[in-house]
Design an enzyme around this catalytic site. Structure first.
Site, PDB file in Angstrom:
ATOM      1  N   LYS A  43      17.136 -39.710  11.929  1.00  0.00           N
ATOM      2  CA  LYS A  43      17.472 -39.982  10.526  1.00  0.00           C
ATOM      3  C   LYS A  43      18.979 -39.843  10.299  1.00  0.00           C
ATOM      4  O   LYS A  43      19.668 -40.807  10.006  1.00  0.00           O
ATOM      5  CB  LYS A  43      16.681 -39.065   9.603  1.00  0.00           C
ATOM      6  N   ASP A  84      13.006 -26.823   9.589  1.00  0.00           N
ATOM      7  CA  ASP A  84      12.925 -28.214  10.042  1.00  0.00           C
ATOM      8  C   ASP A  84      13.898 -28.999   9.155  1.00  0.00           C
ATOM      9  O   ASP A  84      13.631 -29.220   7.974  1.00  0.00           O
ATOM     10  CB  ASP A  84      11.487 -28.707   9.856  1.00  0.00           C
ATOM     11  N   TRP A 140       5.047 -32.531   6.439  1.00  0.00           N
ATOM     12  CA  TRP A 140       5.608 -31.995   7.684  1.00  0.00           C
ATOM     13  C   TRP A 140       5.445 -30.492   7.764  1.00  0.00           C
ATOM     14  O   TRP A 140       5.155 -29.951   8.833  1.00  0.00           O
ATOM     15  CB  TRP A 140       7.065 -32.427   7.845  1.00  0.00           C
TER      16      TRP A 140
HETATM   17  N1  PMP Z   1       9.817 -33.256  10.139  1.00  0.00           N
HETATM   18  C1  PMP Z   1      10.305 -34.088   9.201  1.00  0.00           C
HETATM   19  C2  PMP Z   1      10.938 -33.518   7.968  1.00  0.00           C
HETATM   20  C3  PMP Z   1      10.214 -35.472   9.372  1.00  0.00           C
HETATM   21  O1  PMP Z   1      10.676 -36.300   8.428  1.00  0.00           O
HETATM   22  C4  PMP Z   1       9.622 -35.969  10.552  1.00  0.00           C
HETATM   23  C5  PMP Z   1       9.537 -37.447  10.860  1.00  0.00           C
HETATM   24  N2  PMP Z   1       9.534 -38.302   9.831  1.00  0.00           N
HETATM   25  C6  PMP Z   1       9.108 -35.064  11.476  1.00  0.00           C
HETATM   26  C7  PMP Z   1       9.246 -33.720  11.246  1.00  0.00           C
HETATM   27  C8  PMP Z   1       8.458 -35.528  12.752  1.00  0.00           C
HETATM   28  O2  PMP Z   1       9.446 -35.888  13.600  1.00  0.00           O
HETATM   29  P1  PMP Z   1       9.172 -36.536  15.061  1.00  0.00           P
HETATM   30  O3  PMP Z   1       8.608 -37.886  14.796  1.00  0.00           O
HETATM   31  O4  PMP Z   1      10.550 -36.543  15.648  1.00  0.00           O
HETATM   32  O5  PMP Z   1       8.245 -35.649  15.779  1.00  0.00           O
END
Ligand code: PMP
Length: 361
Positions: free
Chosen positions: A196, A172, A103
């Site tokens: 989550k 994030d 991420w």
């Molecule tokens: N950042 C983290 C730490 C994640 O775990 C995730 C999704 N698993 C995301 C970003 C992406 O999130 P989204 O699908 O809401 O765009």
């Protein structure tokens, strides 16, 4: 399955049972409006009360001063990967990024589409992101330092945040927001996809501090401009009404049933402790993250062979323990034990794992 399973999915993930029951009980007639929450106007008093209560609860849980604004957006955490640099990096300005996994890598890629001045000041890529970097040198003059507080796929988490010498942190926190007590004062901006620890998919929480908001670009499309959403209290356009409603119920559960972040943090420590104790005591299960960098939310581990991992996941599913397969990019196994996963689920998983070693080890 005729009954609910123990849900270890990485996201969308388990929601607290009392929240699901409350949604069910008021679905046909929301607070005497004679309509479902799915049908009411986002400009109605009934919805504004939900929205304002959610904001107030986040501020209380995190002890936020009036300098912090809480908004709910759409587009997932992935939209924040570009909204952050788009808003905060006026031409010529620079930012630091720490790369701790999938991420963070995506956040860096998006930032580089918008700015030539993105410094990756530390990375744990040399060992497949199994640790959180230490002793990082930040770049003086950077507008912010971006990091991913919990790495959902690699199973690592910042135990303590780095001293940036006063540069605001931007984080994030999609996979560990509100999982433990947190002093937000070093943070200028925090974002989290809700699916989550906060609620359903489709709503993203953003917390932004006034000094960063003041520095945002104004020459942006309205929907991509933080100032728009702060000025309109997340009601510039139709917000994700149902998602915000579920987030509000989850926050109420966290405050009133769990007892706040101290209590939540203790319970999460206990849950993760049970799993890591087992992983540390058995050669059969191999934790993938370095000990000092392990995530309290996503416990990642391998078994001796990929075939055994497959068998493990399938056997667990048969016993009502779902979602234990590792992310497709890394393989192995992962137990996501977010706030709403009860202690009993982890205890049941640990018993299952002990039995699996006895029969397969
Ligand atoms: N950042 C983290 C730490 C994640 O775990 C995730 C999704 N698993 C995301 C970003 C992406 O999130 P989204 O699908 O809401 O765009």
């Amino acid at each position: 399955m005729t009954e609910r399973i123990f849900n270890f999915n990485p996201g969308p993930a388990a929601l607290p049972s009392p929240v699901l029951e409350e949604i069910q009980s008021e679905l046909m007639n929301f607070k005497g409006t004679g309509m479902s929450i799915l049908e009411i106007s986002h400009r109605s008093g009934a919805f504004e009360a939900v929205l304002n209560d959610a904001v107030a609860r986040i501020k209380r849980l995190l002890n936020l001063s009036d300098a912090y604004h809480v908004i709910f957006l759409q587009g997932g955490a992935s939209t924040q990967f570009f909204m952050v640099p788009m808003n905060l990096l006026k031409p010529g300005l620079s930012a630091d990024y720490v790369n701790t996994g999938t991420w963070s890598t995506k956040a860096i890629k998006e930032a580089r589409l918008l700015s030539q001045n993105i410094h990756v000041v530390a990375s744990s890529e040399d060992r497949n992101f199994c640790y959180i970097p230490k002793n990082i040198q930040f770049t003086s003059g950077s507008v912010y330092v971006h990091l991913t507080s919990n790495n959902t796929i690699k199973g690592t988490q910042w135990a303590e945040f780095p001293d940036t010498g006063g540069i605001p942190l931007v984080a994030d926190m999609s996979s560990d927001i509100l999982s433990r007590p947190l002093d937000l004062s070093p943070f200028g901006l925090v974002y989290a996809g809700a699916q989550k620890n906060l609620g359903p998919a489709g709503v993203t929480l953003v917390i932004i501090r006034q000094d960063l908001l003041d520095r945002c670009r104004v020459d942006l499309p309205s929907m991509l401009n933080y100032q728009t959403h702060v000025a309109k209290n997340s009601l510039y356009n139709t917000p994700p009404v149902f998602g915000i409603y579920v987030v509000q119920l989850v926050l109420k559960w966290l405050e009133e049933t769990v007892g706040g972040l101290e209590a939540m943090g203790r319970l999460n420590d206990q849950k993760a402790g049970l799993l890591y104790d087992l992983l540390g005591g058995e050669d059969f299960y191999r934790p993938t993250a370095d000990k000092d960098s392990r995530s309290m939310m996503n416990v990642t581990f391998r078994l001796p062979t990929a075939d055994l991992e497959k068998e493990f996941v399938a056997a667990a599913q048969k016993q009502g323990l779902g979602g234990l397969k590792g992310h497709r990019s890394v393989g192995g196994c992962r137990a996501s034990i977010y706030n709403a996963v009860p202690l009993e689920a982890v205890e049941t998983l640990v018993s299952f794992m002990k039995e699996f070693v006895r029969t397969h080890g």
